[in-house]
Design an enzyme around this catalytic site. Structure first.
Site, mmCIF file in Angstrom:
data_model
loop_
_atom_site.group_PDB
_atom_site.id
_atom_site.type_symbol
_atom_site.label_atom_id
_atom_site.label_comp_id
_atom_site.label_asym_id
_atom_site.label_seq_id
_atom_site.Cartn_x
_atom_site.Cartn_y
_atom_site.Cartn_z
ATOM 1 N N LYS A 151 0.846 -1.206 0.000
ATOM 2 C CA LYS A 151 0.000 0.000 0.000
ATOM 3 C C LYS A 151 0.874 1.247 0.000
ATOM 4 C CE LYS A 151 -3.140 2.549 3.058
ATOM 5 N NZ LYS A 151 -3.804 2.541 4.399
ATOM 6 N N ASP A 156 -2.729 10.506 3.820
ATOM 7 C CA ASP A 156 -4.130 10.116 3.925
ATOM 8 C C ASP A 156 -4.885 11.093 4.813
ATOM 9 O OD1 ASP A 156 -6.527 8.818 3.865
ATOM 10 O OD2 ASP A 156 -5.941 7.238 5.273
ATOM 11 N N LYS A 163 -10.311 12.545 8.459
ATOM 12 C CA LYS A 163 -9.813 12.129 9.762
ATOM 13 C C LYS A 163 -9.720 13.330 10.704
ATOM 14 C CE LYS A 163 -6.545 8.645 7.919
ATOM 15 N NZ LYS A 163 -6.979 7.433 8.630
ATOM 16 N N ASP A 174 1.647 6.220 5.701
ATOM 17 C CA ASP A 174 0.650 5.328 5.126
ATOM 18 C C ASP A 174 1.116 4.659 3.836
ATOM 19 O OD1 ASP A 174 -1.758 4.151 5.703
ATOM 20 O OD2 ASP A 174 -2.962 5.598 4.599
ATOM 21 N N ASP A 233 -12.230 6.799 3.804
ATOM 22 C CA ASP A 233 -11.027 6.572 4.609
ATOM 23 C C ASP A 233 -10.617 5.104 4.618
ATOM 24 O OD1 ASP A 233 -8.895 7.318 6.190
ATOM 25 O OD2 ASP A 233 -10.015 7.180 8.070
ATOM 26 N N GLU A 235 -9.380 3.579 1.997
ATOM 27 C CA GLU A 235 -8.869 3.723 0.627
ATOM 28 C C GLU A 235 -7.731 2.786 0.303
ATOM 29 O OE1 GLU A 235 -5.672 5.017 2.758
ATOM 30 O OE2 GLU A 235 -7.749 5.592 3.138
ATOM 31 N N ARG A 237 -7.298 -0.386 0.838
ATOM 32 C CA ARG A 237 -7.743 -1.654 0.238
ATOM 33 C C ARG A 237 -8.177 -1.472 -1.215
ATOM 34 N NH1 ARG A 237 -12.052 -2.178 4.903
ATOM 35 N NH2 ARG A 237 -10.309 -1.062 5.861
#
Length: 386
Positions: A151, A156, A163, A174, A233, A235, A237
């Protein structure tokens, strides 16, 4: 000084620990490197056996790759765009025999149907647009092909489902999964491991913008699976789904492993030092757990509960990217499983959100990014060809 009969693996562990613990990340050179030189001596100045010399070479390769992963993860996100990350991979691979890099830009992604990567990156400014990096190590005579997917969310915000500050301030980490799979592939190439490896890093910035994806949007992934976005949020996956589907359809691996700073639920379940491991293969899960223990990292196998699988079924689409029933790390793994196709029995997912970052100096870890996963993956790759 170490005893004459010191095992090679002990010397490797000592060297890795010393090098890793001496790491510092700064954007200036104001603070000198705290570790200049360490000499590992044998009694009577005896020449080092070949096994010990080889162990030091292995340690150096793994540490170099781990420190690169730490550097990539620590870099502030105002500088760390998907394009910047891709340039670092190209730079690291340049001049290494057997390594090739392909960087896919937005126009290519659109033409080929990588719609989830594009959707996640849609809210960012055009100069911060998404990329898909493919780093390949293809040694002659390799009989096994491993695909590593990481990933790569370079920052993010949570998107429209934004968030809070407490959850956003460290989101430069991230992309720790992407950094780890790139690092492990570079280490394998440096060690000349006779196994073919393809590392895929789907890169995007999940930003808030006029064109950002919305809850309720529908995305058609590479390969045709459809997802209804219930939480912007969730995202990571999404981008992994595109990359994994591509790996299964185009690369035809023997084994596929994905690493991701995927869920806060992983840290709730297992804390700061242990990653969550999911796999239907007892053999693969056991081998990864053994490699993690040998490397000084830690995983714990978690269940892929079939009772929960129906929760990700969509009303309008094949799947949804978020649920309200809890078990967040498990549900994320079940979602990713939908993109494994024929690889379901030879796939492992590692949720390493909390272990990717250390809040303080602790043993071989220094405050900040840990480079988690490079050591585990490299040990596992070594064992597959031993």
């Amino acid at each position: 000084m170490v005893p004459q009969d010191t095992a090679a693996d002990a010397v490797r562990g000592l060297a890795e620990g010393l090098w890793l613990a001496s790491y510092r990340f700064r954007l200036t050179d104001a603070e000198p490197d705290p570790l200049r030189r360490v000499t590992i001596a044998l009694p009577g100045n005896a020449p080092a056996p070949d096994a010990l010399t080889a162990a030091l070479d292995q340690a150096r390769a793994v540490v170099t790759a781990t420190l690169l992963a730490r550097d990539l993860t620590n870099m502030p996100s105002d500088r760390k765009t998907p394009a910047w990350f891709a340039r670092q991979v190209v730079k690291a691979a340049t001049g290494v025999p057997g390594l090739t890099v392909e960087v896919r830009e937005p126009a290519y992604l659109a033409a080929q149907g990588f719609n989830a990567i594009l959707a996640v990156g849609r809210g960012a400014a055009s100069e911060r647009g998404p990329r898909l990096v493919e780093l390949s190590w293809r040694p002659r005579g390799a009989k096994r092909h491993v695909v590593l997917v990481g990933k790569g969310i370079t920052f993010d915000t949570g998107g429209i489902c934004i968030k809070p500050l407490s959850g956003m301030k460290l989101m430069r980490k991230d992309m720790g999964g992407a950094a780890a799979v790139i690092g492990a592939t570079l280490a394998a190439a440096e060690m000349r491991l006779p196994v073919r490896i393809t590392a895929l890093a789907p890169l995007a910035e999940n930003a808030v913008g006029a064109d950002a994806m919305r809850p309720g949007d529908v995305v058609t992934h590479y390969g045709g699976i459809t997802t209804e976005i219930l939480n912007t949020d969730a995202e990571g996956r999404l981008v992994l789904g595109d990359a994994m589907a591509y790996a299964v359809r185009r690369l035809r691996p023997d084994v596929m492993i994905d690493l991701a700073t995927l869920t806060g639920a992983q840290g709730v379940a297992l804390g700061k030092r242990t990653a969550a491991l999911y796999s239907h293969s007892d053999t693969l899960a056991g081998a990864l757990a053994t490699a993690a223990a040998a490397s000084g990292e830690s995983v714990w196998r978690m269940p892929l509960n079939e009772d929960y699988a129906e929760e990700i079924d969509g009303d309008l689409t094949d799947v949804v990217n978020s649920t309200d029933i809890g078990a967040g790390s498990v549900l994320a793994a079940l979602y990713l499983r939908e993109f494994t196709g024929a690889m379901r029995g030879n796939w492992a997912h590692v949720d390493m959100s909390s272990p990717a970052w250390s809040d303080s100096n602790d043993g071989e870890l220094t405050k900040g990014a840990t480079g988690w996963g490079v050591r585990t993956l490299t040990r596992w790759l070594e064992a597959t060809v031993a």
